[in-house]
Design a protein around this motif. Structure first.
Motif, PDB file in Angstrom:
ATOM      1  N   PHE A 214     -16.174  -2.716   1.729  1.00 48.02           N
ATOM      2  CA  PHE A 214     -16.470  -4.027   1.147  1.00 48.02           C
ATOM      3  C   PHE A 214     -17.853  -4.575   1.497  1.00 48.02           C
ATOM      4  O   PHE A 214     -18.227  -5.636   0.989  1.00 48.02           O
ATOM      5  CB  PHE A 214     -15.406  -5.037   1.594  1.00 48.02           C
ATOM      6  N   GLY A 215     -18.584  -3.901   2.357  1.00 48.91           N
ATOM      7  CA  GLY A 215     -19.900  -4.407   2.710  1.00 48.91           C
ATOM      8  C   GLY A 215     -19.820  -5.720   3.463  1.00 48.91           C
ATOM      9  O   GLY A 215     -18.933  -5.938   4.301  1.00 48.91           O
TER      10      GLY A 215
ATOM     11  N   ARG B 163     -14.798  -9.134   5.835  1.00 50.81           N
ATOM     12  CA  ARG B 163     -13.911  -9.933   6.689  1.00 50.81           C
ATOM     13  C   ARG B 163     -12.740 -10.538   5.927  1.00 50.81           C
ATOM     14  O   ARG B 163     -11.645 -10.694   6.485  1.00 50.81           O
ATOM     15  CB  ARG B 163     -14.718 -11.040   7.377  1.00 50.81           C
ATOM     16  N   ARG B 164     -12.932 -10.917   4.665  1.00 50.51           N
ATOM     17  CA  ARG B 164     -11.838 -11.574   3.921  1.00 50.51           C
ATOM     18  C   ARG B 164     -10.636 -10.643   3.766  1.00 50.51           C
ATOM     19  O   ARG B 164      -9.523 -11.013   4.169  1.00 50.51           O
ATOM     20  CB  ARG B 164     -12.351 -12.075   2.577  1.00 50.51           C
ATOM     21  N   PRO B 165     -10.776  -9.458   3.192  1.00 52.82           N
ATOM     22  CA  PRO B 165      -9.591  -8.592   3.088  1.00 52.82           C
ATOM     23  C   PRO B 165      -9.087  -8.116   4.449  1.00 52.82           C
ATOM     24  O   PRO B 165      -7.869  -7.932   4.639  1.00 52.82           O
ATOM     25  CB  PRO B 165     -10.071  -7.419   2.231  1.00 52.82           C
ATOM     26  N   TYR B 166      -9.998  -7.921   5.401  1.00 56.82           N
ATOM     27  CA  TYR B 166      -9.576  -7.506   6.740  1.00 56.82           C
ATOM     28  C   TYR B 166      -8.659  -8.567   7.348  1.00 56.82           C
ATOM     29  O   TYR B 166      -7.573  -8.248   7.863  1.00 56.82           O
ATOM     30  CB  TYR B 166     -10.812  -7.278   7.618  1.00 56.82           C
ATOM     31  N   HIS B 167      -9.049  -9.830   7.302  1.00 58.29           N
ATOM     32  CA  HIS B 167      -8.229 -10.883   7.893  1.00 58.29           C
ATOM     33  C   HIS B 167      -6.925 -11.087   7.128  1.00 58.29           C
ATOM     34  O   HIS B 167      -5.912 -11.484   7.723  1.00 58.29           O
ATOM     35  CB  HIS B 167      -9.020 -12.185   7.982  1.00 58.29           C
TER      36      HIS B 167
ATOM     37  N   ALA C  94      -7.241  -2.580  -4.523  1.00 60.17           N
ATOM     38  CA  ALA C  94      -8.281  -3.373  -3.861  1.00 60.17           C
ATOM     39  C   ALA C  94      -8.920  -2.629  -2.698  1.00 60.17           C
ATOM     40  O   ALA C  94     -10.139  -2.679  -2.510  1.00 60.17           O
ATOM     41  CB  ALA C  94      -7.694  -4.690  -3.358  1.00 60.17           C
ATOM     42  N   LEU C  95      -8.109  -1.910  -1.928  1.00 58.64           N
ATOM     43  CA  LEU C  95      -8.621  -1.255  -0.728  1.00 58.64           C
ATOM     44  C   LEU C  95      -9.284   0.083  -1.027  1.00 58.64           C
ATOM     45  O   LEU C  95     -10.177   0.518  -0.289  1.00 58.64           O
ATOM     46  CB  LEU C  95      -7.483  -1.032   0.281  1.00 58.64           C
ATOM     47  N   GLY C  96      -8.859   0.731  -2.095  1.00 54.97           N
ATOM     48  CA  GLY C  96      -9.298   2.094  -2.337  1.00 54.97           C
ATOM     49  C   GLY C  96      -8.429   3.057  -1.547  1.00 54.97           C
ATOM     50  O   GLY C  96      -7.881   2.708  -0.489  1.00 54.97           O
ATOM     51  N   LYS C  97      -8.301   4.286  -2.025  1.00 59.48           N
ATOM     52  CA  LYS C  97      -7.385   5.229  -1.397  1.00 59.48           C
ATOM     53  C   LYS C  97      -7.769   5.524   0.049  1.00 59.48           C
ATOM     54  O   LYS C  97      -6.908   5.553   0.940  1.00 59.48           O
ATOM     55  CB  LYS C  97      -7.322   6.539  -2.187  1.00 59.48           C
ATOM     56  N   ASN C  98      -9.034   5.749   0.335  1.00 56.80           N
ATOM     57  CA  ASN C  98      -9.433   6.129   1.688  1.00 56.80           C
ATOM     58  C   ASN C  98      -9.114   5.039   2.698  1.00 56.80           C
ATOM     59  O   ASN C  98      -8.568   5.305   3.774  1.00 56.80           O
ATOM     60  CB  ASN C  98     -10.928   6.458   1.725  1.00 56.80           C
ATOM     61  N   LEU C  99      -9.437   3.801   2.382  1.00 61.68           N
ATOM     62  CA  LEU C  99      -9.173   2.713   3.314  1.00 61.68           C
ATOM     63  C   LEU C  99      -7.673   2.460   3.436  1.00 61.68           C
ATOM     64  O   LEU C  99      -7.159   2.235   4.534  1.00 61.68           O
ATOM     65  CB  LEU C  99      -9.897   1.441   2.880  1.00 61.68           C
ATOM     66  N   PHE C 100      -6.980   2.491   2.301  1.00 66.62           N
ATOM     67  CA  PHE C 100      -5.532   2.284   2.374  1.00 66.62           C
ATOM     68  C   PHE C 100      -4.899   3.333   3.280  1.00 66.62           C
ATOM     69  O   PHE C 100      -4.076   3.009   4.145  1.00 66.62           O
ATOM     70  CB  PHE C 100      -4.893   2.341   0.982  1.00 66.62           C
TER      71      PHE C 100
END
Length: 936
Positions: A306-307, A311-315, A791-797
């Motif tokens: 997310f660059g 922080r928004r999706p992380y939190h 939203a997260l993408g496969k790798n991050l998910f």
């Protein structure tokens, strides 16, 4: 006896080595002579001595699967001939397991059917056996369950009897636990245990000398209470050693596991062994909030995806301070607040650079260790995995204050979950004499006093807590000659100097087992410790090599845990407030629960370091001194702590429904859970307990009795959280459908209306509502991935799923996503929320706020996502079970396979005898229900 007492005192003053020189041989001869005398004499009294304290009723408990016993060669031959374990291994199974199909219809008379009466002096079935290992000690075992009831003429005798009885029942298991704790299990079970030993020594690396010193410091550190604890433990160890001497002298009494492993003499017990077990168990169950290095990798993964907006999706997913979190205490308690983060105090390991440290410098490779393990019997391989098999969470407690009790008495249902073993890892006994009166369970070899149980007029239990008492420190490697450091460097930078790690070599010699006659090996482990703690991994920071060390707030103070348990056995608490004062000094992070006739309460114990101002508690701390805990002194391992008043607690609460409910949920608003604990939103499995108690209360004017409370907690033990608290929102979003979709949803609707239980009610070994459960199990991973992966993408998910939010298998099924799914679906429906996520994930991502047409479009897209997930689940189940849903079946117990084919619980084998699997349930290994009949 005079020589035994002299040697116990001599041991305290001279230490282990001096004691052995002075007394070892003489005590062995004396104990052997006493044993022969006892064996030749007639049995003692056939009924226990009269109690000298009140025996108030109202205490009941059950221990899965039974008390257990040591298994001799004769016992093992009988087991191998019939396949039936000794009765003591399984004689509480009918209580523990059979209650589940009847939980919803329990009557008052059923309480004594499914729980033992543990009121002082009770002897279920009468006296089964009596032993007097030395004059002044009598050990009665009841005929029905084989539990020890220990009476002594004085305090030392009671403690001696506790040690002797424990070694009678659990000698091999407690020996395996001490070897595990000391990182030398390979000495007992062979080279297959080497990798597990290595892992242990990167977590707890104390030498026997350090452990002995901590034990011997009890009197000076804790005064008169410490002196009593010191003496109690020495007497306990003397009892253990009497039994060890007996089995060493008589091969017919030797536990059968020893000759099977090529071990012909059991090592005698020393204080360092009990200390090692205490350190091991305190760390296992009461240390939390570590893993900052894992969380830093997760943060970097979010940055990559997310660059600057990471922080928004992380939190959203982290849920560190969700205002909707279901908490134990309803009023705020604030954990350490470090203020606005400042640069230079935290270090972020380079993404993907973390490598586990291997302590083995001489011995088998990982492949050779695995090959050696594969040659051993399954029970030995199970022992080699002992530490990994221990749970860190799942204990629960429900406390009902008087105002919600229909009888006007406080009520409790509570139990610690420590896993299921064969024989059971807990040992239960009753103690009386010399000012000690108590009943409950303990870990064999670790404590002479009950850790969970009841006193004269009160009962207590514990659940794992979430206080911040562990941190990861990043140690920058260096070389004294100023050459370029590498992962092989043995020094690190601390307070401007290049200092050496504390290192120690520990050698073990493997036995020659009859089942694996490989020549003995010498294995050398090398521990490595900074001022902060043991080094468990290496990494790079900015491509420079670093070591990662674990700092635990309990280090060098673990044996302080003995004092509160001793005070409970002395019946020091006389009310809820005095109980809280007794348990407050316990060093580890644990929630302690209390009930007497009048009151209920809980307090979280623990020593919580104050972190450097401006540090980020979710990230690893720099180890060069600038991010040390406030007031940290390496020589004494002391530091400033969070004030006691800040720790969560409650007494007879009135807020939030008035119950105290704990099942590893967040303890209080403002109390931060750890960097790798991401499931603290509006849905938590602790809610199941509250929901069921409230459902029972609605039937009877808002109050419950003990029978209703027992119904509620046992119904909760088989309830699927996803069905109870998340599926209704899935159904609302999907709304009206037709055809096959509607048919499948109606199947799930019926299951949810029935209680969302995973349960075989009629005894045919098939779950009622099998089709719905199979659909939920197939739907859930599809739904979670379809909802959040776009939203997260496969790798991050995948990275999130593998590190903190597993979609899981049997025993959790990915319930840790329940808050995220429910909260997101409430956003889809436009419902009120506190702490709304930054975006709608289902059918999106769609950035919040969302209203009107845009919300309706998002809802339609989300609906389609859910329907497609449902159809995929239907297709998956049909491919395995056929198209006729009436024939879809999920069995309660099945053949033990990996991966598992059903939900069943398979006890971990901790010896040569297995106990059979039993249907899944989720409650304490040892479970108490209490309505206490009187008060001192």
């Amino acid at each position: 006896m005079a020589l035994i007492e002299y040697c116990v005192m001599r041991r305290a003053s001279r230490g282990a080595l001096g004691w052995r020189r002075a007394c070892g041989g003489a005590l062995g001869l004396t104990v052997a002579a006493l044993a022969l005398a006892v064996a030749a004499s007639p049995a003692g009294a056939q009924s226990p001595p009269a109690l000298t304290v009140p025996a108030f009723g109202g205490f009941r408990s059950v221990l899965a699967q039974g008390e257990g016993q040591s298994v001799t060669a004769t016992d093992l031959a009988a087991y191998e001939a019939t396949g039936n374990p000794p009765d003591t291994f399984v004689n509480q199974q009918p209580l523990y397991v059979d209650i589940m199909p009847h939980a919803g219809t329990l009557t008052a008379s059923d309480l004594d059917r499914y729980y033992k009466n543990t009121t002082f002096g009770q002897m279920p079935g009468g006296v089964g056996s009596v032993a007097s290992p030395i004059p002044g000690v009598e050990i009665f075992r009841d005929k029905k369950f084989g539990m020890a009831h220990i009476y002594g003429d004085n305090r030392a005798h009671v403690m001696f009897g506790a040690g002797y009885a424990t070694a009678q029942e659990r000698l091999f298991l407690m020996d395996a636990v001490r070897h595990t704790a000391e990182g030398n299990l390979a000495e007992l079970t062979g080279p297959g245990a080497a990798s597990g030993d290595s892992d242990q020594l990167t977590d707890q690396d104390f030498s026997l000398q350090e452990l002995t010193a901590q034990f011997n410091a009890l009197p000076s550190r804790y005064g008169a209470a410490g002196a009593r604890a010191h003496a109690d433990i020495l007497a306990y160890i003397a009892g253990i050693n009497q039994r060890i001497d007996e089995v060493n002298a008589n091969p017919l009494e030797m536990p059968a596991e020893y000759p099977a492993l090529g071990v012909h003499q059991v090592k005698r017990w020393i204080p360092a062994d009990t200390a090692a077990e205490a350190v091991f168990l305190v760390t296992q169950f009461t240390v939390s909030n570590g893993g900052e290095e894992r969380n830093s990798q997760l943060q970097e993964a979010f940055m990559k995806r997310f660059g600057t907006g990471w922080r928004r999706p992380y939190h959203d997913l982290r849920e560190a301070q969700d205002p909707e979190a279901f908490t134990v205490a309803k009023r705020p308690f604030l954990s350490d607040r470090t203020g606005r983060p400042r640069k230079g105090l935290n270090a972020m390991p380079d993404f993907g650079s973390i490598v586990k440290r291997n302590t083995i410098v001489q011995g088998p490779s990982a492949a050779a260790s695995a090959k050696a393990a594969a040659r051993m019997p399954a029970w030995v391989r199970s022992l080699d995995r002992f530490k990994r098999s221990l749970p860190t969470v799942e204990s629960n407690a429900v406390m009902v204050p008087r105002r919600l009790s229909s009888t006007g008495h406080a009520l409790a249902a509570m139990g610690p979950q420590v896993g299921y073993y064969s024989p059971q890892i807990f040992s239960e006994y009753e103690l009386h004499g010399g000012g000690i009166d108590g009943e409950g369970v303990t870990f064999p070899g670790a404590s002479p006093w009950p850790l969970i149980g009841h006193g004269i007029d009160f009962a207590w239990s514990g659940t794992s807590a979430n206080g911040d008492n562990e941190d990861t420190f990043v140690e920058r490697l260096c070389n004294p000659d100023h050459s370029k450091p590498s992962m092989k460097s043995t020094h690190y930078v601390y307070r401007g100097r290049c200092v050496a790690f504390t290192m120690r070599d520990q050698q073990v010699h493997t036995p020659v087992s009859p089942v694996d006659p490989t020549p003995p090996q010498t294995i050398t482990y090398r521990t490595m410790r900074s001022v902060h703690g043991p080094v468990f991994a290496y990494a790079t920071v900015g491509r420079a090599p670093v070591a990662l060390a674990k700092a635990k707030g309990v280090d060098f103070q673990e044996l302080g845990a003995a004092i509160p348990f001793m005070r409970l056995a002395e019946n020091a608490p006389t009310d809820v407030r005095s109980f809280m004062r007794v348990m407050s000094p316990f060093p580890g992070t644990e929630n302690w629960f209390y009930v007497d006739r009048r009151d209920v309460g809980f307090i979280q114990s623990g020593f919580y370091p104050l972190h450097a101002r401006g540090s980020n508690v979710d990230r690893p701390f720099r180890g060069d001194g600038r991010a040390d805990w406030l007031g940290f002194k390496p020589r004494t391992y002391s530091y400033r702590r969070l004030p006691l008043s800040h720790r969560p607690q409650a007494v007879n609460p009135t807020r939030g429904g008035g119950l105290i409910v704990s099942w590893n949920n967040k303890e209080a608003p403002g109390w931060r859970k750890g960097p790798t604990e991401w499931s603290n939103g509006p849905v938590h499995h602790a809610m199941i307990l509250q929901n069921h108690v409230f459902a029972q209360a609605r039937r009877t004017g808002g109050k419950v009795n003990l029978t209703q409370l027992t119904r509620a907690v046992n119904l909760a033990a088989t309830t699927d959280l996803r069905g109870e608290d998340v599926y209704p929102w899935i159904r609302r979003v999907i709304g009206r459908v037709s055809g096959t979709d509607e048919q499948m949803l109606q199947i799930m609707d019926a299951w949810v209306r029935s209680g969302s239980n995973r349960l075989d009610r009629n005894g045919d070994n098939v779950y009622e509502h099998s089709a719905a459960i199979l659909l939920m199990d197939a739907l859930w991973p599809r739904l979670v991935r379809a909802e959040f992966q776009p939203a997260l993408g496969k790798n991050l998910f995948d990275f999130v799923e593998s590190n903190v939010l597993g979609i899981g298998g049997p025993d959790d099924w990915g319930w840790v996503w329940a808050s995220h799914v429910q909260k997101d679906l409430r956003s889809v429906l436009g419902r009120h929320e506190r702490g709304r996520y930054s975006q709608i994930y289902c059918g999106g991502p769609t950035r919040e706020p969302v209203h009107g047409k845009r919300l309706r479009r998002t809802r339609n897209r989300c609906r389609n996502v859910l329907i497609q997930a449902l159809r995929g689940a239907v297709a998956e189940v049909a491919s395995k079970q056929g198209s006729d849903t009436s024939k879809w079946t999920l069995v309660a117990t099945c053949k033990d396979e990996n991966p598992p084919l059903c939900d069943q619980i398979v006890p971990n084998t901790a010896g040569a005898v297995d106990t059979p699997p039993f249907p899944w349930q989720n409650r304490g290994t040892y479970h108490q229900i209490d309505e206490i009949a009187g008060h001192r």
